[in-house]
Design a protein around this motif. Structure first.
Motif, PDB file in Angstrom:
ATOM      1  N   ASN A 201       9.163   2.816   3.251  1.00  0.00           N
ATOM      2  CA  ASN A 201       8.434   2.386   2.871  1.00  0.00           C
ATOM      3  C   ASN A 201       8.156   1.144   4.241  1.00  0.00           C
ATOM      4  OD1 ASN A 201       8.607   3.022   0.254  1.00  0.00           O
ATOM      5  ND2 ASN A 201       8.412   0.698  -0.838  1.00  0.00           N
ATOM      6  N   ALA A 205       5.186   1.113   6.954  1.00  0.00           N
ATOM      7  CA  ALA A 205       4.242   0.261   6.841  1.00  0.00           C
ATOM      8  C   ALA A 205       3.527  -0.199   8.649  1.00  0.00           C
ATOM      9  CB  ALA A 205       4.528  -1.262   6.034  1.00  0.00           C
ATOM     10  N   SER A 266       4.728  -1.964   0.277  1.00  0.00           N
ATOM     11  CA  SER A 266       5.090  -2.618   1.467  1.00  0.00           C
ATOM     12  C   SER A 266       3.832  -2.467   2.527  1.00  0.00           C
ATOM     13  CB  SER A 266       6.338  -2.198   2.606  1.00  0.00           C
ATOM     14  OG  SER A 266       7.404  -2.311   1.672  1.00  0.00           O
ATOM     15  N   TRP A 267       3.049  -1.103   2.506  1.00  0.00           N
ATOM     16  CA  TRP A 267       1.963  -1.104   3.638  1.00  0.00           C
ATOM     17  C   TRP A 267       0.607  -1.876   2.631  1.00  0.00           C
ATOM     18  CZ3 TRP A 267      -3.055   0.544   2.158  1.00  0.00           C
ATOM     19  CH2 TRP A 267      -4.008   0.982   3.697  1.00  0.00           C
ATOM     20  N   PRO A 317      -1.108  -3.051   9.310  1.00  0.00           N
ATOM     21  CA  PRO A 317      -0.232  -1.965   8.976  1.00  0.00           C
ATOM     22  C   PRO A 317      -0.486  -0.839  10.436  1.00  0.00           C
ATOM     23  CG  PRO A 317      -1.784  -1.918   7.580  1.00  0.00           C
ATOM     24  CD  PRO A 317      -1.921  -2.640   8.278  1.00  0.00           C
TER      25      PRO A 317
END
Length: 335
Positions: A201, A205, A266-267, A317
């Motif tokens: 993740n 990101a 997370s992104w 990101p």
């Protein structure tokens, strides 16, 4: 059973929305503009076969809910937000006597593996939930879920292990609400497997799209490193073939009108500029275990540090190249 969804974002909104649409009593807990939108127009849940507008009651915190026997608390926030919320809910009185921490079940519908331990310090009845639910919090009041014909897979079990009647009832309600919800006696084995799946993740990101060989190599390395650390720590996790067997063709990811999937959780944190990210409890869990067992984990350690810097500095990101990230990993490995 009434479900109180503490954190009505992508995952919590999808779970609460589907339960409510199936006829279950639900209360959503949110804050800020999201809370205001939920109160004004209900939850707008976009799914592949259409869009639902659901008049679910929404509140800003525990002081606005009169808890009662039979309530189920579902914690669905990022791990970094868990402690304060657990403290604020555990001491709330329940009609008929006792407190939420003593009387009510609390389900951790979250990534990472620390939430259940945090909850068990304050709640007597804690349940883990391994969440596979592709969803996005699009804007205040609006959530999209992309799975079809089922919305997600939610393994449920008591923490630290075992099953009981409450887990079975929660499962039955979820399975009547467009989810597959197996009751398992070893829910943390599933959650550690999900932890491995979530390690990239942070890579997604912070790094450019994972298309080149450098990015794909990092993707493979971060998971292989995580497996090696869990193996060294003697921690069991579900093998990929068992996960694929359960998932089968029960869920396909389809387009949702007016919604782009974007990236993972997370992104999404970086895209929304929240100022925080869950890397300390995903890659950071591997970093911690590696240090405890005296082995190196330079990829996860670097991703943890870089993702936190991105969140703190509110960087966009995908704004780091794979080459630059590889260089940082190499420096960490030589350190």
């Amino acid at each position: 059973m009434r479900y109180i969804i503490i954190g009505a974002g992508a995952v919590g909104g999808a779970i609460g929305g589907r339960l409510f649409a199936a006829g279950h009593e639900v209360v959503l807990v949110a804050r800020g503009a999201h809370l205001a939108a939920l109160r004004d127009g209900g939850l707008r849940l976009a799914v592949p076969d259409g869009s639902l507008t659901l008049p679910i009651p929404a509140v800003g915190g525990p002081e606005a809910v009169e808890l009662r026997p039979g309530d189920v608390l579902v914690l669905s926030v990022k791990t970094q937000d868990s402690t304060a919320l657990l403290e604020s809910w555990a001491g709330r009185p329940v009609a008929g006597g006792g407190t939420a921490g003593e009387e009510l079940p609390l389900v951790c519908a979250q990534n990472a593996v620390e939430n259940e331990r945090l909850a068990l310090r304050r709640f007597r009845h804690v349940y883990g939930m391994c969440v596979w639910l592709p969803a996005t919090h699009l804007e205040p009041g609006r959530v999209a879920a992309f799975g079809s014909p089922l919305t997600g897979i939610l393994h449920v079990g008591r923490y630290p292990s075992g099953t009981d009647r409450t887990a079975e009832r929660i499962s039955a309600d979820l399975e009547a609400s467009a989810f597959l919800a197996p009751v398992v006696p070893d829910v943390m084995r599933w959650k550690y497997a999900k932890l491995l799946a979530n390690l990239p993740n942070a890579l997604e990101a912070v790094c450019e799209p994972v298309e080149g060989e450098e990015s794909r190599g990092l993707y493979r390395r971060v998971i292989a490193e995580g497996r090696a650390v869990l193996d060294a720590a003697g921690i069991a996790y579900t093998p990929p073939e068992e996960e694929r067997r359960v998932r089968g063709d029960r869920i396909r990811l389809l387009d949702v009108e007016g919604a782009e999937r974007g990236g993972g959780s997370s992104w999404q944190s970086l895209a929304r500029g929240t100022g925080s990210i869950e890397a300390d409890h995903l890659n950071g869990e591997i970093t911690l275990l590696a240090r405890l067992h005296g082995i190196a984990a330079p990829v996860n350690e670097t991703l943890q540090r870089v993702a936190n810097a991105f969140a703190r500095e509110r960087r966009a990101p995908g704004s780091m190249s794979a080459s630059d990230l590889l260089d940082l990993v190499g420096r960490r490995a030589r350190h």
